[in-house]
Design a protein around this motif. Sequence first.
Motif, PDB file in Angstrom:
ATOM      1  N   ALA A 127      13.285 -27.719  46.235  1.00  6.63           N
ATOM      2  CA  ALA A 127      14.255 -28.818  46.690  1.00  6.63           C
ATOM      3  C   ALA A 127      14.396 -28.809  48.013  1.00  6.63           C
ATOM      4  N   LEU A 128      14.551 -27.508  48.640  1.00  4.00           N
ATOM      5  CA  LEU A 128      14.466 -27.548  50.099  1.00  4.00           C
ATOM      6  C   LEU A 128      13.397 -27.983  50.574  1.00  4.00           C
ATOM      7  N   MET A 129      12.164 -28.130  50.057  1.00  6.18           N
ATOM      8  CA  MET A 129      10.773 -28.743  50.865  1.00  6.18           C
ATOM      9  C   MET A 129      11.082 -30.232  50.722  1.00  6.18           C
ATOM     10  N   ALA A 130      11.754 -30.789  49.457  1.00  3.09           N
ATOM     11  CA  ALA A 130      11.964 -32.063  49.478  1.00  3.09           C
ATOM     12  C   ALA A 130      12.857 -32.453  50.551  1.00  3.09           C
ATOM     13  N   ALA A 131      13.739 -31.744  50.778  1.00  6.63           N
ATOM     14  CA  ALA A 131      14.745 -32.227  52.013  1.00  6.63           C
ATOM     15  C   ALA A 131      14.074 -32.095  53.158  1.00  6.63           C
ATOM     16  N   ASP A 132      13.266 -31.099  53.441  1.00  4.12           N
ATOM     17  CA  ASP A 132      12.404 -31.046  54.622  1.00  4.12           C
ATOM     18  C   ASP A 132      11.844 -32.532  55.036  1.00  4.12           C
ATOM     19  N   ILE A 133      11.079 -32.961  53.941  1.00  4.37           N
ATOM     20  CA  ILE A 133      10.369 -34.261  54.184  1.00  4.37           C
ATOM     21  C   ILE A 133      11.169 -35.514  53.996  1.00  4.37           C
ATOM     22  N   LEU A 134      12.294 -35.669  53.256  1.00  2.00           N
ATOM     23  CA  LEU A 134      13.275 -36.790  53.352  1.00  2.00           C
ATOM     24  C   LEU A 134      14.005 -36.923  54.556  1.00  2.00           C
ATOM     25  N   LEU A 135      14.264 -35.692  55.081  1.00  4.20           N
ATOM     26  CA  LEU A 135      15.162 -36.003  56.331  1.00  4.20           C
ATOM     27  C   LEU A 135      14.739 -36.530  57.405  1.00  4.20           C
ATOM     28  N   TYR A 136      13.281 -36.780  57.455  1.00  3.12           N
ATOM     29  CA  TYR A 136      12.463 -37.504  58.371  1.00  3.12           C
ATOM     30  C   TYR A 136      12.248 -38.813  57.953  1.00  3.12           C
ATOM     31  N   GLN A 137      12.414 -39.131  56.728  1.00  2.00           N
ATOM     32  CA  GLN A 137      11.948 -40.522  56.080  1.00  2.00           C
ATOM     33  C   GLN A 137      10.476 -40.443  56.489  1.00  2.00           C
ATOM     34  N   ALA A 138       9.817 -39.264  56.172  1.00  2.05           N
ATOM     35  CA  ALA A 138       8.327 -39.134  56.392  1.00  2.05           C
ATOM     36  C   ALA A 138       7.483 -40.118  55.348  1.00  2.05           C
ATOM     37  N   THR A 139       6.671 -41.198  55.811  1.00  2.00           N
ATOM     38  CA  THR A 139       5.939 -41.886  54.876  1.00  2.00           C
ATOM     39  C   THR A 139       4.859 -40.974  54.270  1.00  2.00           C
ATOM     40  N   HIS A 140       4.189 -40.052  55.159  1.00  2.00           N
ATOM     41  CA  HIS A 140       3.077 -39.434  54.726  1.00  2.00           C
ATOM     42  C   HIS A 140       3.465 -37.799  55.142  1.00  2.00           C
ATOM     43  N   VAL A 141       2.524 -37.112  54.067  1.00  2.00           N
ATOM     44  CA  VAL A 141       2.809 -35.521  54.093  1.00  2.00           C
ATOM     45  C   VAL A 141       1.415 -34.936  54.065  1.00  2.00           C
ATOM     46  N   PRO A 142       0.666 -34.605  55.111  1.00  2.00           N
ATOM     47  CA  PRO A 142      -0.423 -33.804  54.893  1.00  2.00           C
ATOM     48  C   PRO A 142      -0.222 -32.418  54.461  1.00  2.00           C
ATOM     49  N   VAL A 143      -0.994 -32.088  53.494  1.00  2.00           N
ATOM     50  CA  VAL A 143      -1.056 -30.657  52.898  1.00  2.00           C
ATOM     51  C   VAL A 143      -2.378 -30.136  52.143  1.00  2.00           C
ATOM     52  N   GLY A 144      -2.460 -29.097  51.730  1.00  2.00           N
ATOM     53  CA  GLY A 144      -3.559 -28.644  50.931  1.00  2.00           C
ATOM     54  C   GLY A 144      -3.171 -28.903  49.591  1.00  2.00           C
ATOM     55  N   ASP A 145      -4.315 -28.788  48.754  1.00  2.00           N
ATOM     56  CA  ASP A 145      -4.001 -29.141  47.250  1.00  2.00           C
ATOM     57  C   ASP A 145      -3.032 -28.508  46.536  1.00  2.00           C
ATOM     58  N   ASP A 146      -2.891 -27.048  47.054  1.00  2.00           N
ATOM     59  CA  ASP A 146      -1.542 -26.358  46.143  1.00  2.00           C
ATOM     60  C   ASP A 146      -0.322 -26.842  46.432  1.00  2.00           C
ATOM     61  N   GLN A 147      -0.227 -27.869  47.395  1.00  2.00           N
ATOM     62  CA  GLN A 147       1.316 -28.377  47.589  1.00  2.00           C
ATOM     63  C   GLN A 147       1.468 -29.704  46.738  1.00  2.00           C
ATOM     64  N   LYS A 148       0.584 -30.178  46.174  1.00  2.45           N
ATOM     65  CA  LYS A 148       0.509 -31.600  45.424  1.00  2.45           C
ATOM     66  C   LYS A 148       1.624 -31.504  44.449  1.00  2.45           C
ATOM     67  N   GLN A 149       1.934 -30.737  43.753  1.00  2.00           N
ATOM     68  CA  GLN A 149       2.842 -30.581  42.769  1.00  2.00           C
ATOM     69  C   GLN A 149       4.313 -30.652  43.232  1.00  2.00           C
ATOM     70  N   HIS A 150       4.386 -29.981  44.471  1.00  2.00           N
ATOM     71  CA  HIS A 150       5.875 -30.030  45.264  1.00  2.00           C
ATOM     72  C   HIS A 150       6.080 -31.321  45.837  1.00  2.00           C
ATOM     73  N   LEU A 151       4.975 -32.195  46.279  1.00  2.00           N
ATOM     74  CA  LEU A 151       5.088 -33.308  46.916  1.00  2.00           C
ATOM     75  C   LEU A 151       5.484 -34.376  45.810  1.00  2.00           C
ATOM     76  N   GLU A 152       4.937 -34.082  44.428  1.00  2.00           N
ATOM     77  CA  GLU A 152       5.207 -35.160  43.461  1.00  2.00           C
ATOM     78  C   GLU A 152       6.560 -34.948  42.959  1.00  2.00           C
ATOM     79  N   LEU A 153       7.180 -33.602  42.930  1.00  2.00           N
ATOM     80  CA  LEU A 153       8.746 -33.500  42.666  1.00  2.00           C
ATOM     81  C   LEU A 153       9.319 -34.028  43.895  1.00  2.00           C
ATOM     82  N   THR A 154       8.873 -34.160  44.999  1.00  2.00           N
ATOM     83  CA  THR A 154       9.622 -34.853  46.353  1.00  2.00           C
ATOM     84  C   THR A 154       9.758 -36.218  46.104  1.00  2.00           C
ATOM     85  N   ARG A 155       8.781 -36.728  45.605  1.00  2.00           N
ATOM     86  CA  ARG A 155       8.697 -38.195  45.258  1.00  2.00           C
ATOM     87  C   ARG A 155       9.692 -38.500  44.295  1.00  2.00           C
TER      88      ARG A 155
END
Length: 327
Positions: A127-155
Amino acid sequence: MKRVLSGIKPSGELNIGGFGGALQPFLTIQQEYECFFFVPDLHAVTVKQDPKELYQRSKDIAAFYIAAGIDPKKCTIFIQSQVPAHAELGWLMETQTHFGELGRMTQYKEKSEGKDSVSAALFTYPALMAADILLYQATHVPVGDDQKQHLELTRDLAQRFNNRYGSTFVVPEPIIQSLGSRIMGLDDPSKKMSKSNPNRNSCVHLLDSPDEIRKKFAKAVTDSEGSVRLDWETKPAVSNLMEIYAVFSGDSIAAIERRYEGQGYGSFKKDLAEAAAERLIPIQERYREIVDSAELIAILKDGALKASEAANATLLRAKQAMGFVTF
Ligand code: TYM
């Protein structure tokens, strides 16, 4: 406008996994996107950290960003805990996150497995990771494969929030490179190369000397077939080394296969170590110049100001949307 937010946790010594999956992609991404690169120190403390080490590693990661070639004039570089909006939106996002969703996160399952007790923050971390991303209105997030699931939750969380309270957050897209997004341990290709692995031979650290780099690749497990050929199913150890080679040399997998056709692993491993050392030594030199400099502090102060401005604007919108009293 295309905007990126990403970061590397200061939870251990940076290794070539984080380099291939994150740091190297950041370098090309900065040419095309408005970028925010941060040091997620609030994430590091979800597991126990020695305060002195946390302090040093946080500066290390920031110094590595710059030493590798992230341009602080173009990109905003900052430390997460210096922008309090992260913790505040993190809490608000927790209120939007279901317990079951967090329980399904494979990283949480892996990190909590076999432990008598883990921190509540390790559980709520996504939930904190989602906040990190959403705070900046990021359109794209470069990550390694292991973060894919966290990105799906963020979406999912961004969409859920927007549906409940009106359009507030940009729904971000992950950027996962085809090469280098899943670098495995040198000792065991079934396990991700990880900052928290106590076996120092399982990974090459960004500060390893050329000698250490050579020794580690020389010791890396391979197989008995003796051919340099990519096949993740039957030759995961060699395939992993080939991907690492591609990351450091910029060569394609096909070119690497052609170059070592009919040869064993000896010269391949030697050339791999040279390619890694050639790339890492200049980064190490620049890192040493900058890590304890006033220049680094100035970049981080400036970064925290710029990041706060962007983050506070989104936080205010989110709070107003939820019905908090704001002035
Ligand atoms: P962290 O610190 O574990 O890893 C940083 C980045 O490096 C990638 N990575 C790898 N890529 C390929 N092979 C590997 N062996 C490897 N190990 C790590 C990770 O996928 C990641 O992209 N939760 C994040 C930090 C974070 C974050 C964020 C990232 C917090 N908030 C917002 C992006 C956006 C993490 O623990 O990464």
